[in-house]
Design an enzyme around this catalytic site. Structure first.
Site, PDB file in Angstrom:
ATOM      1  N   GLU A 130      27.724   6.894  67.891  1.00 25.15           N
ATOM      2  CA  GLU A 130      29.014   6.210  67.953  1.00 25.15           C
ATOM      3  C   GLU A 130      29.244   5.599  69.327  1.00 25.15           C
ATOM      4  OE1 GLU A 130      32.110   8.817  66.575  1.00 25.15           O
ATOM      5  OE2 GLU A 130      33.724   7.550  67.326  1.00 25.15           O
ATOM      6  N   ASP A 147      28.712  10.850  70.003  1.00 25.36           N
ATOM      7  CA  ASP A 147      29.694   9.827  70.387  1.00 25.36           C
ATOM      8  C   ASP A 147      29.687   9.708  71.908  1.00 25.36           C
ATOM      9  OD1 ASP A 147      31.840   8.140  70.779  1.00 25.36           O
ATOM     10  OD2 ASP A 147      33.309   9.391  69.730  1.00 25.36           O
ATOM     11  N   LYS A 179      29.993  15.076  71.703  1.00 32.16           N
ATOM     12  CA  LYS A 179      30.309  14.085  72.729  1.00 32.16           C
ATOM     13  C   LYS A 179      29.156  14.062  73.719  1.00 32.16           C
ATOM     14  CE  LYS A 179      34.461  12.642  71.653  1.00 32.16           C
ATOM     15  NZ  LYS A 179      34.668  11.209  71.335  1.00 32.16           N
ATOM     16  N   SER A 229      34.672  17.252  66.165  1.00 32.17           N
ATOM     17  CA  SER A 229      34.161  16.604  67.371  1.00 32.17           C
ATOM     18  C   SER A 229      34.162  17.634  68.486  1.00 32.17           C
ATOM     19  CB  SER A 229      35.082  15.421  67.716  1.00 32.17           C
ATOM     20  OG  SER A 229      34.719  14.870  68.962  1.00 32.17           O
ATOM     21  N   ASP A 277      33.574   2.374  67.229  1.00 32.50           N
ATOM     22  CA  ASP A 277      34.926   2.942  67.283  1.00 32.50           C
ATOM     23  C   ASP A 277      35.764   1.980  68.146  1.00 32.50           C
ATOM     24  OD1 ASP A 277      37.206   4.386  67.967  1.00 32.50           O
ATOM     25  OD2 ASP A 277      36.195   6.216  68.546  1.00 32.50           O
ATOM     26  N   LYS A 325      29.968  16.514  65.407  1.00 33.53           N
ATOM     27  CA  LYS A 325      29.812  15.367  66.319  1.00 33.53           C
ATOM     28  C   LYS A 325      29.822  15.892  67.746  1.00 33.53           C
ATOM     29  CE  LYS A 325      33.166  11.933  67.648  1.00 33.53           C
ATOM     30  NZ  LYS A 325      34.135  10.923  67.145  1.00 33.53           N
ATOM     31  N   LYS A 327      40.526   4.089  62.855  1.00 35.02           N
ATOM     32  CA  LYS A 327      41.687   4.830  63.373  1.00 35.02           C
ATOM     33  C   LYS A 327      42.879   3.908  63.232  1.00 35.02           C
ATOM     34  CE  LYS A 327      39.092   7.380  66.935  1.00 35.02           C
ATOM     35  NZ  LYS A 327      38.683   7.384  68.369  1.00 35.02           N
ATOM     36  N   GLY A 364      39.629  10.439  64.884  1.00 34.27           N
ATOM     37  CA  GLY A 364      40.727  11.292  65.325  1.00 34.27           C
ATOM     38  C   GLY A 364      41.079  11.040  66.780  1.00 34.27           C
TER      39      GLY A 364
HETATM   40  C1  NPQ Z   1      36.760   9.414  69.690  1.00 27.36           C
HETATM   41  N1  NPQ Z   1      38.267  11.412  69.535  1.00 27.36           N
HETATM   42  O1  NPQ Z   1      36.366   9.476  68.540  1.00 27.36           O
HETATM   43  C2  NPQ Z   1      38.012  10.160  70.158  1.00 27.36           C
HETATM   44  C3  NPQ Z   1      38.145  10.078  71.591  1.00 27.36           C
HETATM   45  C4  NPQ Z   1      39.260  10.722  72.286  1.00 27.36           C
HETATM   46  C5  NPQ Z   1      38.186  13.509  68.389  1.00 27.36           C
HETATM   47  O2  NPQ Z   1      36.380  12.601  69.503  1.00 27.36           O
HETATM   48  C6  NPQ Z   1      43.528  12.172  74.453  1.00 27.36           C
HETATM   49  C7  NPQ Z   1      43.868  11.242  73.511  1.00 27.36           C
HETATM   50  C8  NPQ Z   1      42.222  12.550  74.596  1.00 27.36           C
HETATM   51  C9  NPQ Z   1      42.898  10.637  72.750  1.00 27.36           C
HETATM   52  C10 NPQ Z   1      39.907  12.293  73.957  1.00 27.36           C
HETATM   53  C11 NPQ Z   1      37.509  12.462  69.195  1.00 27.36           C
HETATM   54  C12 NPQ Z   1      41.246  11.944  73.810  1.00 27.36           C
HETATM   55  C13 NPQ Z   1      41.580  10.975  72.884  1.00 27.36           C
HETATM   56  C14 NPQ Z   1      38.948  11.684  73.174  1.00 27.36           C
HETATM   57  C15 NPQ Z   1      40.577  10.394  72.128  1.00 27.36           C
HETATM   58  O3  NPQ Z   1      36.174   8.684  70.448  1.00 27.36           O
HETATM   59 MG    MG Z   2      34.750   7.752  69.127  1.00 31.61          MG
END
Ligand code: NPQ
Ligand code: MG
Length: 389
Positions: free
Chosen positions: A232, A207, A182, A154, A257, A180, A281, A309
């Site tokens: 996403e 995402d 953002k 990501s 998600d 992926k 998750k 994640g």
């Molecule tokens: C998601 N993660 O899928 C999350 C969002 C996310 C790897 O994209 C601190 C703790 C910062 C949790 C930033 C990925 C974060 C977090 C993004 C989760 O949407």
């Molecule tokens: Mg997400």
């Protein structure tokens, strides 16, 4: 407990009678610097305050991780709320009586509303402990069937598009099987077009972390031009209905998600067509029991799932690897190498991604990684132990 299930993953989950009376829980906040800031549509972080939970019984220790962040942006939970809820409610409930099974534990937590990440943190520690006691790997304990799992990465929002393109190239060169991106308004169509033009054939997804509304429908429909694997969570964190409307007008599969907080929400989403894929998750859904149930539902319906994640330390990462070894996790997960986020991780060895874009599922007891207690101690900001009364 009588089991009449037929799928191999369920058969492997038959509960070996083993009551565990936890006599000590340790809550520990560990700050790990990130190699570089991670930015999403809801903000940026430069370090991760990792919430580790361990549970002890019969001289053994199991490890879990509460994946909440410091601020209530991705979800309403924070490290602070989870600390309070575990210390004052869930911890005492866990230690009150021996735990006979995962569902026994879930039932004990059920009277406390919400706070899924807090519940999951304790449940993960319990599962690691249980697997160690029964002499199994966590993957085997959960019904995992695969010795290695495909992974993706990501990539956060960058100051400039060139920096994103460089990172895409870098992680593809390392073998990652899915990229992926953002996205948010102003950082979407142009960067997706640039990445797709440079890499016409890779698995590419986006995402939005709820950065859009249905008013952006025509804009979002333009993402259909880029052959994305999925979009996403474009809309509200708790919405199912608007996503269903958007999905009807999009060719690209939506993946939910934030909106999928338990099995009931997953059923509703599939029933009304809110998405065609689900990111699972353990933290968001309140632990393994719900994660397994959502996996089984999707597996039966042919809906692909993948493991999301939360910038976990090696302990949460190891739990994700075990979960992603189940047969329904057919899409690459957000399970990167430890080194994608951290200069040094809390486990030995660290999580590695092989050149073919897979991570090995360890066969050792429990998590299958050693916990680096010295390093954890060095990085701890707060430690609190709870003993059984
Ligand atoms: C998601 N993660 O899928 C999350 C969002 C996310 C790897 O994209 C601190 C703790 C910062 C949790 C930033 C990925 C974060 C977090 C993004 C989760 O949407
Ligand atoms: Mg997400």
């Amino acid at each position: 407990m009588q089991h009449t299930s037929t799928t191999p993953d369920q058969a492997a989950r038959v509960v070996i009678k083993h009551k565990i009376h936890v006599d000590r829980i340790e809550l520990r906040l560990v700050r790990l610097p990130l190699k570089e800031p991670f930015e999403t549509s809801f903000g940026q972080i430069a370090s991760r305050l990792i919430f580790l939970v361990s549970a002890e019984a019969e001289g053994l220790r199991g490890w879990g991780e509460v994946v909440a962040a410091e601020e209530p942006r991705y979800s309403y939970e924070t490290v602070g709320t989870a600390f309070h809820v575990i210390r004052d409610f869930l911890g005492p409930a866990l230690m009150a009586q021996p735990v006979a099974s995962l569902s026994d534990l879930a039932q004990r937590f059920a009277p406390f509303r919400g706070h899924n990440m807090a519940k999951a943190g304790l449940e993960l520690a319990y599962m690691d402990l249980l697997a160690r006691m029964t002499g199994q790997s966590l993957s085997a304990r959960l019904g995992g069937t695969r010795p290695h799992i495909p992974v993706g990465v990501s990539l956060g929002i960058q100051p400039q598009p060139a920096q994103l393109l460089e990172r895409v190239d870098r992680y593809l060169a390392l073998g990652y099987r899915r990229i992926k991106l953002k996205i948010k308004p102003g950082w979407d169509l142009d960067i997706v077009a640039a990445v797709r033009q440079r890499h016409p054939d890779i698995l590419l997804s986006v995402d939005a972390n709820s950065a859009y509304t249905l008013d952006d429908k025509e804009h979002l429909k333009r993402l259909d031009d880029f052959n994305l694997l999925m979009i996403e969570q474009p809309l509200e964190h708790d919405d199912l209905l608007d996503h269903a409307q958007l999905q009807r007008e999009l060719a690209t599969p939506l993946c939910l998600d934030e909106s999928i907080t338990n099995l009931r929400q997953a059923k509703k989403a599939l029933e009304i067509g809110s998405c065609r894929m689900i990111n699972i998750k353990v933290g968001r859904v309140g632990g393994y029991l719900q994660a397994l149930a959502i996996h089984d539902l999707c597996y039966a319906k042919g809906i692909p799932v993948w493991c999301g994640g939360m910038l976990e330390s090696g302990i949460g990462r190891a739990h994700n690897i075990a979960l992603a070894s189940l047969p329904g996790f057919t899409l690459p997960g957000d399970i990167s190498a430890s080194s994608r986020y951290f200069a040094r991780d809390v486990i030995v060895p660290e999580v590695d991604v092989a050149p073919d874009g897979t991570v090995n599922v360890p066969g050792g007891l429990g998590l299958g990684f050693a916990v680096d207690r010295d390093y954890i101690e060095q990085c701890s900001e707060r430690v609190e132990a709870m003993n059984r009364k």
